[in-house]
Design an enzyme around this catalytic site. Structure first.
Site, PDB file in Angstrom:
ATOM      1  N   ARG A  38       0.952  -1.096  -0.025  1.00 16.62           N
ATOM      2  CA  ARG A  38       0.018   0.147   0.007  1.00 16.62           C
ATOM      3  C   ARG A  38       1.011   1.181  -0.019  1.00 16.62           C
ATOM      4  NH1 ARG A  38       1.665   1.867   3.955  1.00 16.62           N
ATOM      5  NH2 ARG A  38       0.680   3.835   3.260  1.00 16.62           N
ATOM      6  N   GLY A  39       0.223   2.520  -0.039  1.00 15.28           N
ATOM      7  CA  GLY A  39       0.978   3.836  -0.338  1.00 15.28           C
ATOM      8  C   GLY A  39       1.121   3.724  -1.887  1.00 15.28           C
ATOM      9  N   ALA A  40       0.740   5.062  -2.358  1.00 21.07           N
ATOM     10  CA  ALA A  40       0.596   5.358  -3.731  1.00 21.07           C
ATOM     11  C   ALA A  40       1.855   5.039  -4.525  1.00 21.07           C
ATOM     12  CB  ALA A  40       0.081   6.913  -3.928  1.00 21.07           C
ATOM     13  N   ARG A  86      -7.384  -0.501  -7.067  1.00 21.82           N
ATOM     14  CA  ARG A  86      -7.669   0.631  -6.417  1.00 21.82           C
ATOM     15  C   ARG A  86      -7.763   1.938  -7.315  1.00 21.82           C
ATOM     16  NH1 ARG A  86      -4.218   1.426  -0.852  1.00 21.82           N
ATOM     17  NH2 ARG A  86      -6.289   2.412  -0.237  1.00 21.82           N
ATOM     18  N   GLN A 113      -2.874   2.879   9.646  1.00 27.76           N
ATOM     19  CA  GLN A 113      -1.462   3.002   8.973  1.00 27.76           C
ATOM     20  C   GLN A 113      -0.495   3.844  10.006  1.00 27.76           C
ATOM     21  OE1 GLN A 113      -4.311   3.260   7.523  1.00 27.76           O
ATOM     22  NE2 GLN A 113      -4.252   2.546   5.316  1.00 27.76           N
ATOM     23  N   ASP A 123      -1.912  10.756  -2.549  1.00 29.71           N
ATOM     24  CA  ASP A 123      -2.220   9.703  -3.633  1.00 29.71           C
ATOM     25  C   ASP A 123      -2.584  10.280  -4.856  1.00 29.71           C
ATOM     26  OD1 ASP A 123      -3.155   8.570  -0.922  1.00 29.71           O
ATOM     27  OD2 ASP A 123      -2.597   7.052  -2.038  1.00 29.71           O
ATOM     28  N   ASN A 126      -5.593  12.438  -0.061  1.00 30.54           N
ATOM     29  CA  ASN A 126      -4.494  11.695   0.710  1.00 30.54           C
ATOM     30  C   ASN A 126      -5.594  10.765   1.874  1.00 30.54           C
ATOM     31  OD1 ASN A 126      -1.867  10.773   1.489  1.00 30.54           O
ATOM     32  ND2 ASN A 126      -2.223  11.977   3.538  1.00 30.54           N
ATOM     33  N   LYS A 127      -5.067   9.970   2.546  1.00 29.74           N
ATOM     34  CA  LYS A 127      -5.672   9.323   3.492  1.00 29.74           C
ATOM     35  C   LYS A 127      -6.777   9.940   4.161  1.00 29.74           C
ATOM     36  CE  LYS A 127      -5.450   5.706   4.039  1.00 29.74           C
ATOM     37  NZ  LYS A 127      -6.520   4.949   3.242  1.00 29.74           N
TER      38      LYS A 127
HETATM   39  O1  MRU Z   1      -4.721   3.136   1.712  1.00 28.25           O
HETATM   40  P1  MRU Z   1      -3.275   3.456   1.858  1.00 28.25           P
HETATM   41  O2  MRU Z   1      -2.711   2.987   3.139  1.00 28.25           O
HETATM   42  O3  MRU Z   1      -2.629   2.905   0.708  1.00 28.25           O
HETATM   43  O4  MRU Z   1      -3.191   5.104   1.732  1.00 28.25           O
HETATM   44  C1  MRU Z   1      -2.118   5.525   1.641  1.00 28.25           C
HETATM   45  C2  MRU Z   1      -1.943   7.209   2.022  1.00 28.25           C
HETATM   46  O5  MRU Z   1      -2.899   7.784   1.868  1.00 28.25           O
HETATM   47  C3  MRU Z   1      -0.606   7.630   1.936  1.00 28.25           C
HETATM   48  O6  MRU Z   1      -0.466   8.755   2.500  1.00 28.25           O
HETATM   49  C4  MRU Z   1      -0.154   8.150   0.499  1.00 28.25           C
HETATM   50  O7  MRU Z   1      -0.354   6.933  -0.433  1.00 28.25           O
HETATM   51  C5  MRU Z   1       1.338   8.699   0.256  1.00 28.25           C
HETATM   52  S1  MRU Z   1       2.400   7.525   0.315  1.00 28.25           S
HETATM   53  C6  MRU Z   1       4.182   8.029   0.110  1.00 28.25           C
END
Ligand code: MRU
Length: 352
Positions: free
Chosen positions: A52-54, A95, A203, A244, A254-255
């Site tokens: 996970r994470g963009a 996603r 997270q 994201d 973002n999250k």
């Molecule tokens: O649902 P996730 O855990 O994939 O969400 C991740 C985020 O929102 C992060 O802040 C974002 O992807 C930046 S990662 C460098």
């Protein structure tokens, strides 16, 4: 606790190799490496946030195209290309919000288009693996540069708040927002980090707190609802988060919870920084309202982590992301430099 280098994604071996993911659902208790040998397995890993994470899902998907090509090896070239293209389309449905996924898959499809007359499917595997490794390596370098720019912004700051996880787990190695904090640490500037736990999937608690602990960076974990109090008490002089998807005018998905933190920062006169590589920008859209927001299962709120915490049958709304309007963002840190003030002109000049 022993020091574990954070490498969430690794290609093991060569053309016959496989993808290895650090299963992020098992952290912080277990560091489990998960071999990935099929597109279905990778799809499941992305949907269930094992990776996970963009930036990380973009890199993983790029390797997914390689895995697809390995499977298509015995097919005639035209059929192999068709199958890989279909698998890329499938991965793109895993996603919807982080644009890095689509950006990376587009690059993999461009490799297929550039090589329509290859003699064998083996050559396709080779070309795709080369591109996936380049994407991975570029991200590594972008993250380090973002760290340098971001650390400059944090000069003079003693306490910083972050939301979600933006470190090595979410990227190739150093991260985006956390990269600024790691780089500050490398420069001898130790920050006190307040990490939002990041409901509902934690997270911040499971991953950010773990990564900071690995690097011996002071971290105080708070519930998301405590950020306002932390700001009022003057404990933080900056907020830094990842992204994201960022639109042409700088609106930033973002999250879930990030938007609220940005409003709080504005109220308390605290700068709110976003750190992201240019692969996170989507210049095809201008308004944040155009960003598709992933909706996730209600069980993540009612039954997370093995215990039911809400009455059976309760209605639940569970958007995984929100959008912070550009007006609330003091600066966006990219590997090309800092965008400030955040306007469409400045974004387009920097990202192109
Ligand atoms: O649902 P996730 O855990 O994939 O969400 C991740 C985020 O929102 C992060 O802040 C974002 O992807 C930046 S990662 C460098």
């Amino acid at each position: 606790m022993s020091l574990v280098p954070v490498q969430s994604i690794r290609w093991v071996g060569d053309m016959d190799g496989h993808l290895e993911l650090l299963d992020q659902t098992k952290l912080p208790l277990d560091v489990t490496l998960l071999p990935i040998r099929s597109v279905d397995q990778l799809f499941e890993a992305i949907v269930s946030l094992r990776v996970r994470g963009a930036p990380a899902i973009g890199i993983a998907a790029a390797y997914g195209a390689v895995i697809s090509a390995q499977k298509a090896r015995r097919l005639p070239v035209a059929d192999a290309i068709k199958q890989i293209t279909n698998d890329c389309e499938t991965l793109a449905t895993s996603r919807p919000t982080a644009v890095n996924l689509f950006w990376a898959l587009d690059r993999m499809r461009a490799v297929l288009k550039r090589n329509p007359n290859v003699a064998s499917a083996d050559e396709i595997v080779r070309a795709l693996l080369r591109e996936a490794l380049v994407i991975h390596d570029e991200d590594r370098r972008m993250c380090h540069t973002i760290g340098e720019y971001g650390a400059d912004l944090l000069d003079g700051v003693t306490g910083v708040l972050t939301h979600c996880n933006t470190g090595g787990l979410a990227t190739s190695e150093y991260g985006t927002a956390l990269s600024a904090i790691f780089t500050a640490q490398d420069r001898g500037h130790t920050l006190q980090v307040y990490a939002d736990e990041t409901r509902p999937l934690l997270q911040g608690a499971r991953l950010t707190a773990w990564e900071l602990q690995q690097r011996h960076i002071p971290c105080t974990l708070i519930c998301d609802s405590m950020a306002a109090q932390v700001m009022r008490e003057g404990r933080v002089q900056a907020v830094i988060v990842g992204a994201d998807r960022i639109t042409a005018r700088g609106d930033t998905a973002n999250k879930i919870g990030t938007y609220g933190v940005a409003i709080l920062a504005k109220h308390h006169g605290i700068p709110f920084y976003v750190a992201a590589p240019t692969s996170t920008f989507d210049l095809t859209i201008v308004e944040g309202s155009e960003i598709p927001i992933e909706q996730r299962k209600s069980e993540e709120i009612t039954n997370a982590f093995g215990r039911q915490t809400a009455p059976t049958g309760i209605d639940v709304y569970n958007p995984a992301f929100d959008v912070t309007p550009a007006e609330l963002i003091t600066a966006i840190v990219t590997e090309r430099g800092i965008i400030a003030p955040v306007t469409e002109d400045h974004v387009r000049q920097m990202v192109k």
